[in-house]
Design an enzyme around this catalytic site. Sequence first.
Site, PDB file in Angstrom:
ATOM      1  N   ILE A 110       0.859  -1.176   0.000  1.00  0.00           N
ATOM      2  CA  ILE A 110       0.000   0.000   0.000  1.00  0.00           C
ATOM      3  C   ILE A 110       0.896   1.226   0.000  1.00  0.00           C
ATOM      4  CG2 ILE A 110      -1.760   1.291   1.281  1.00  0.00           C
ATOM      5  CD1 ILE A 110      -2.675  -1.361   2.500  1.00  0.00           C
ATOM      6  N   CYS A 111       0.623   2.157  -0.879  1.00  0.00           N
ATOM      7  CA  CYS A 111       1.333   3.440  -0.910  1.00  0.00           C
ATOM      8  C   CYS A 111       2.849   3.207  -1.049  1.00  0.00           C
ATOM      9  CB  CYS A 111       0.983   4.233   0.357  1.00  0.00           C
ATOM     10  SG  CYS A 111       1.487   5.964   0.346  1.00  0.00           S
TER      11      CYS A 111
END
Length: 323
Positions: A110-111
């Site tokens: 994520i990210c």
Amino acid sequence: MRPHRVVVLALDGVVGLDLGTPAQVFGTARNADGESLYTITTCSVGGRPVRSTAGFQVLPDHGLEILAGADTIVLPGIHDGAPLTVGTVDPEIRAALRAAHERGARIMSICTGAFVLAAAGLLDGRPATTHWAYAARFRRFHPSVRLDPAVLFVDDGDLLTSAGVAAGLDLCLHVIRTDHGSGVANRTARRCVVPSWRDGGQAQYIERPLPELTATGTGRTREWIQARLHEPLTLAQMAGHASMSVRTFTRRFREETGLSPAQWLLRQRTEQARILLESTDLGVDQVARRSGFGTAAALRQQLHQRIGVPPSTYRRTFRAPSG
């Protein structure tokens, strides 16, 4: 069937929302009988506490050894640490991730968690994404990765990456949809009070400030163009305003902006349309005319091409509610 085992690997500087997203989304997924489809655990190096970006520490229940039994491993985003600052990762983490990948575990980030996967050498030659604000740094550290910062997530089979922050929700729901179908994903999304699917990519969220104007070169002409975006403008008119030949103007313009005059004009018109959609009640036809696209069809085509969504969807997403 036993529940699918998801293990979240928390590193120092972990983003609080990213850390909690997998547990919330996967933990909400149920089958028709109400049984949990996933188990979620969290680990760190040596099971030691890790600092979060929200001013608290996290004390995971497990060390890296639990990765050996994971079906899916999630790397939340980080705002500190070697993967983000120098593009490297602790050898112990690298070895654990590579061993999990080699035995067939699905790994997702994520990210800025994508920086960890890339530093471990797992993304070399493969497509990936990360938060758009970190794209330039990611490319500098990991030029062999086929980075696409315009999408919300990339599913490359055993390796999946998402854009920033809320895009982690999109990726987790996508994984549930892949594993168990749209019905389960839709029920999970409703329980989490989020859309089951978002149109477009993260291109619609990228800030693109207008270029700085200068008193020399083509700066004054760019200012003149911006005041006339609604008018049909030719390259000859632009060059004439700058008192240059078309050839010289085109060369100077590209040197100063990195774009051809036509590309730059199209970008400014798109930005103008976005502003009008966000801040006015004008119909799509009027927005198209005032931003220089002429017709609603031309505006729809351009918005879909540049940011992945039609005008109506963009307005619903970004228009501030009245009152």
